[in-house]
Design an enzyme around this catalytic site. Sequence first.
Site, mmCIF file in Angstrom:
data_model
loop_
_atom_site.group_PDB
_atom_site.id
_atom_site.type_symbol
_atom_site.label_atom_id
_atom_site.label_comp_id
_atom_site.label_asym_id
_atom_site.label_seq_id
_atom_site.Cartn_x
_atom_site.Cartn_y
_atom_site.Cartn_z
ATOM 1 N N TYR A 194 0.829 -1.200 0.000
ATOM 2 C CA TYR A 194 0.000 0.000 0.000
ATOM 3 C C TYR A 194 0.868 1.256 0.000
ATOM 4 C CZ TYR A 194 -3.772 3.237 1.081
ATOM 5 O OH TYR A 194 -4.667 4.280 1.032
ATOM 6 N N LYS A 222 1.098 4.087 -3.107
ATOM 7 C CA LYS A 222 0.730 5.493 -2.967
ATOM 8 C C LYS A 222 1.912 6.422 -3.242
ATOM 9 C CE LYS A 222 -3.613 4.895 -2.193
ATOM 10 N NZ LYS A 222 -4.608 5.314 -3.214
#
Length: 226
Positions: free
Chosen positions: A151, A155
């Site tokens: 994650y 990002k």
Amino acid sequence: MTNTLITGANRSLGLETARRLIEAGHTVYAGMRDPAAGEAVRELGARVLQLDVTDQDSVDAAMRDIPALDVLINNAGVLGHSFTVDDLDATAMQTVLDTNVVGIVRVTQAALSLLRESTHPVVVNVASGVGWPRFLLGEGRDERPVLSVPYAASKAAVVALTVQYAKNLPTFRVNASDPGYTATDFNGHSGHQTVTEGTDATVALAMVAPDGPTGEFHDRTGRIAY
């Protein structure tokens, strides 16, 4: 009339973004994998589209259903199922990147021809402070306890691709938003911000002026310095 496409618009941040932009006068196209899950956003007045950011055919079909487009909000994302290096493997990494990074590219590339016809094309990519090294290492930051590799890496990539798209498309306004630690399904509603606070940056960037910022990363207080 401003025509806006929001991916992942059936719940949480996507749903609240749709609500606020409809309230501001936008015609909102609400993209989601399962249109049957779009009752809430449909009731707000959005036009629901089947759109799976991991499926090129689905993306292309959705674009054919949009007559004109001024604002694209790449909101769809997944948290994934790897939370430390002990449960990390290549498949876990690939799954998150396919939605959170490659998915943005699929949708943005498919939308370019429509956006280029707009007099004021805008793209907002929903990133996260979890992708920002300074925040991941910052004492007292919400992001510091996060150990997940996929994650965070995804990002970070979203911020980088935002900058590169902005450089390639100088007549567009292309920016990334950081919702902050917001109470959503992602975190079991443990975040300390409301979904309205969590969409402040995204909504502001969606309504940026033609001479406004581009290639920047913003949270609800303004620009995050690189």
